[in-house]
Design a protein around this motif. Sequence first.
Motif, short mmCIF file in Angstrom:
data_model
loop_
_atom_site.label_atom_id
_atom_site.label_comp_id
_atom_site.label_asym_id
_atom_site.label_seq_id
_atom_site.Cartn_x
_atom_site.Cartn_y
_atom_site.Cartn_z
N HIS A 439 0.73 -1.14 -0.01
CA HIS A 439 0.11 -0.01 0.08
C HIS A 439 0.97 1.20 -0.12
CE1 HIS A 439 -4.18 -1.96 1.26
NE2 HIS A 439 -3.21 -2.71 0.59
N LEU A 440 2.09 1.43 0.73
CA LEU A 440 2.96 2.38 0.78
C LEU A 440 3.54 2.63 -0.85
CD1 LEU A 440 4.48 4.47 2.39
CD2 LEU A 440 6.26 2.71 2.97
N ALA A 441 3.78 1.40 -1.46
CA ALA A 441 4.50 1.82 -2.56
C ALA A 441 3.26 2.09 -3.66
CB ALA A 441 4.65 0.32 -3.33
N SER A 442 2.03 1.67 -3.29
CA SER A 442 1.06 2.07 -4.23
C SER A 442 0.69 3.55 -4.26
CB SER A 442 -0.17 0.98 -4.11
OG SER A 442 0.10 -0.22 -4.26
N VAL A 443 0.33 3.97 -2.96
CA VAL A 443 0.18 5.19 -2.56
C VAL A 443 1.22 6.36 -3.36
CG1 VAL A 443 -0.05 6.93 -0.92
CG2 VAL A 443 -1.18 4.70 -0.53
N ALA A 444 2.20 5.93 -3.25
CA ALA A 444 3.31 6.98 -3.70
C ALA A 444 3.60 6.69 -5.18
CB ALA A 444 4.62 6.59 -2.82
N GLY A 445 3.65 5.56 -5.61
CA GLY A 445 3.98 5.35 -7.19
C GLY A 445 3.19 6.02 -8.22
N HIS A 446 3.76 6.57 -9.14
CA HIS A 446 2.97 6.84 -10.12
C HIS A 446 2.40 6.31 -11.17
CE1 HIS A 446 6.83 7.41 -12.05
NE2 HIS A 446 5.99 7.30 -13.07
N ARG A 447 3.02 4.97 -10.99
CA ARG A 447 2.87 3.76 -12.08
C ARG A 447 2.81 2.48 -11.10
NH1 ARG A 447 0.95 6.85 -14.73
NH2 ARG A 447 1.10 7.25 -16.86
N ILE A 448 2.10 1.45 -11.29
CA ILE A 448 2.02 0.27 -10.52
C ILE A 448 2.04 -0.92 -11.75
CG2 ILE A 448 0.88 -1.22 -8.88
CD1 ILE A 448 -0.58 1.41 -7.88
N ASN A 449 2.90 -1.62 -11.61
CA ASN A 449 2.70 -2.35 -12.82
C ASN A 449 2.81 -4.09 -12.38
OD1 ASN A 449 5.94 -2.37 -12.63
ND2 ASN A 449 5.68 -3.88 -14.03
N GLY A 450 1.99 -4.90 -12.96
CA GLY A 450 2.33 -6.23 -12.90
C GLY A 450 3.20 -6.51 -14.02
N VAL A 451 3.42 -8.12 -13.83
CA VAL A 451 4.50 -8.79 -14.63
C VAL A 451 3.98 -9.56 -15.91
CG1 VAL A 451 6.23 -8.49 -12.94
CG2 VAL A 451 4.94 -10.18 -12.84
N ALA A 452 2.77 -9.69 -15.83
CA ALA A 452 2.01 -10.41 -17.04
C ALA A 452 0.76 -10.07 -17.26
CB ALA A 452 2.19 -12.02 -16.91
N GLU A 453 0.23 -10.31 -18.29
CA GLU A 453 -1.12 -9.58 -18.70
C GLU A 453 -1.97 -10.13 -17.55
OE1 GLU A 453 -2.04 -9.95 -22.78
OE2 GLU A 453 -0.56 -8.62 -23.43
N LEU A 454 -2.08 -11.48 -17.39
CA LEU A 454 -3.00 -12.03 -16.64
C LEU A 454 -2.74 -11.45 -15.14
CD1 LEU A 454 -5.22 -14.37 -15.81
CD2 LEU A 454 -3.19 -15.85 -15.40
N HIS A 455 -1.47 -11.54 -14.43
CA HIS A 455 -1.19 -11.09 -13.45
C HIS A 455 -1.78 -9.52 -13.26
CE1 HIS A 455 1.22 -10.14 -9.75
NE2 HIS A 455 2.06 -9.13 -10.38
N THR A 456 -1.07 -8.65 -14.38
CA THR A 456 -1.88 -7.37 -14.00
C THR A 456 -3.32 -7.07 -13.82
OG1 THR A 456 0.15 -6.48 -15.28
CG2 THR A 456 -1.61 -5.22 -15.13
N LYS A 457 -4.23 -8.14 -14.46
CA LYS A 457 -5.76 -8.11 -14.34
C LYS A 457 -5.91 -8.60 -13.22
CE LYS A 457 -8.31 -11.44 -16.59
NZ LYS A 457 -8.77 -12.03 -17.53
N LEU A 458 -5.39 -9.62 -12.52
CA LEU A 458 -5.58 -10.41 -11.41
C LEU A 458 -5.59 -9.52 -10.06
CD1 LEU A 458 -4.71 -13.86 -11.82
CD2 LEU A 458 -7.09 -13.00 -11.85
N LEU A 459 -4.31 -8.61 -10.31
CA LEU A 459 -3.69 -7.57 -9.25
C LEU A 459 -4.99 -6.81 -9.42
CD1 LEU A 459 -1.07 -6.94 -7.73
CD2 LEU A 459 -0.41 -5.49 -9.88
#
Length: 828
Positions: A439-459
């Motif tokens: 959450h700390l990383a997500s509040v601060a990051g201007h981008r949040i990325n997953g590492v595969a299409e499925l993973h990003t979707k599930l994230l």
Amino acid sequence: MKLEAKEDFPPATENDARSGNSVAAIRKSILDHIHFSQARLPVMATCNDWYVALAYTVRDRMFGHWMNVVQAIADPQRKIVGYLSAEFLMGPHLGNALINLGIHDNTRAAVAQLGLNLDDLLAQEEEPGLGNGGLGRLAACYMDSLATLGVPALGYGIRYEFGIFSQEIRDGRQVEKTDKWLRLGNPWEIHRPELSCTVNFGGRTEWFHDERGRLRIRWIPNRVIKGVPYDTPIPAFRKDFIGILRLWKSEAVESFDFQAFNVGDYYKAVDEKVVSETVSKVLYPNDEPEIGKTLRLAQQYFFVSCALQDMIRVHLIRGKALDTFHESFAVQLNDTHPAIAVAELMRLLVDEHDMDWCEAWTITRNVFSYTNHTLLSEALEKWPLPFFGHLLPRHLEIIYEINHRFLEEVRRHAPGDDGLASRLSIIDEGGQKSIRMAHLASVAGHRINGVAELHTKLLSRTVLRDFHAIYPDRFVNVTNGVTPRRWMVLSNPKLAGLLESAIGDRWICRFEEEIEKIAPLADDPAFRNHWREVKRGNKADLAGLIHERTGNTVDPDTLFDVQVKRIHEYKRQHLNVLHIVTLYNRIRRNPNLDITPRTFIFGGKAAPGYAMAKLIIKLINDVGAVVNRDPDVAGRLKVVFFPNFNVKNGQMIYPAAELSEQISTAGKEASGTGNMKFSMNGALTIGTLDGANVEIREAVGPENFFLFGLTVDQVNDLWGRGYNPRRYYEENAQLREAVDLLYSGHFSPDHQARFVPLLDTLLNHDPYMLLADYQAYIDCQDQIAAAYRDQEHWTRISILNVARMGRFSSDRSIREYCKDIWRIRQGV
Ligand SMILES: *Cc1c(COP(=O)(O)O)cnc(C)c1O
């Protein structure tokens, strides 16, 4: 600021003994280093001495390139990538440097003129195992691609004195040995004591009025240590450029123990030194719950603080003010291990550099972006509050303030929705209060990325769903990739040679555009023959190594069915074992059965504290011992466990594989990168729709990929309906027979109940749904066995797999990071 160093330095010539690339120059350089760097007589030099002399020789040839990077780093117009990662699993440097610098053949010749064999010297290098597996190896591939794409980059991490343990197998069980990789020195790194930083821990904070009368906060730590950087150049492929891997070692601060020293407490002073050095002492294996926690948080804060101080120093050298820091650096958080960087940058800007909170926050938000690597809830990092505050009291206050302001924004966004605010909060208020690093990383990051299409979707549907709801634009996908330099050119020279004879060598750097050019050759019988000879040669090489390491004789004319990766229940090595036991039962029932002969090759480390993973290793070895000894099975099934799977061994294993096992429960593997290495080396994949398997299957074509198993939706559905694994056991005779044989102690005559914990888990809970996927897996394996008999067709598919892997070069991943996340232009 302009650096003139390059102009002052005499330009290299081919025959210059310090930097020339001719055979004579390289030979002279090696002899010079034996004499001047090591003070050895050539007749008395050991193999290691020659290796070190060669390493220095190769390193010398990178320093010209280094100066280009120093210039890029000093150029205020160019944005630098700061890649923060607690792990970098680089693998051996020498072979890779020879390839990337383009001096492999001349070096081999120069070494031969000295009466030595290059392969012996390559074997001498101890691999720096500063990572657990996929995550650390990803960072290493990204350093290679950043350099090759000419992006100025600093990889920041920890110079662990002991890397990942080395694994021995005794009596079928894993035995861990400390990895003393620095024992004989490390010729690749450059010690930079002048760039040391100090790092504080513990103590308390207090208010004070500064000289301008403003109320400020001061951190009064109770421990101070020093971080000393060691730089390793990471060469670009055939380009005048490198990346810098800057790893930090912890040391005692000279002055800190002075008082103890003065009053005569010499031993206390020495003690202090020991404690300070502990911080960078050892890499923690994955899945090691609870233990050693203080030290782990200390490690994370230690390297992150050093990295940010270093970046600020670079930025100020550029002659710029701190309010433009985000124009100098894009900082990537490789998972949450470095997420404390968010609070640390705020502290540095606000407390140390006197910046206003809002301005500091804007900069921080612009600087950071965050890569998520896991959906497994047990792997999401959390630090208990009191414990965190004890080690980092000021950072706890800063996190409270970040959280307070963030939750106000959330409440403005969704008034009255207190549930939303508590779900999004950086502080988990339920039970033992803790800080959620994602959450700390997500509040601060201007981008949040997953590492595969499925993973990003599930994230965005699961662990970070609420963040996705309020900040959908922050989410992007960047599918992982691997470098074709190490994982093809270096590790599979036979294949690289064949590819070069067919389509030239542009594919090495322009993989996406060029590699598909071999696709038409899938229809050329002569090319297919060459292709099979390459694979056959690699299999014979691996068979030799297997014999050397395990004493097992394997037949290179059998199907090499390989599963190498960390041992984990979600990766389901034991599903693979159920297949082996099933085949074994079939042969026992019908000794004349006509089956496709296979060699099952496993490799991977289990976290020392993960009992079930260790039991899986024992299971593989016990099943192997019985199967390999059974005369009825001879020539048809072989099972080997290749000890100590690491990058060096991986370089021998991936090129020899024909079948790649990517069989995790759908939804559990974020991406995987092993799957890519296999496929780029011509193995066909048996896999679930998980991680990057989904995209690999789309790329190579569904008809060229062996798919089986439940999808993510079906897995969720089945949980929803109530999963009863025992029903599968009861209703499937083949499965029952395999499980019963394991229960019977057939494979563990010395301890009949050995595998009961594992089998009971399968029958009663089966959290990774092996039994639900069992029959589909067996059916798919039966199809594979049949397909392998048509070698022309198999080879065709193998060629098409390689031809269509263009997307999975880490060069493509890094281009996407540059464009979508870092907003950086590419260099040379
Ligand atoms: C590529 C690699 C991994 C990751 O393998 P996965 O199959 O993606 O889990 C782990 N360890 C080493 C040494 C590797 O080279």
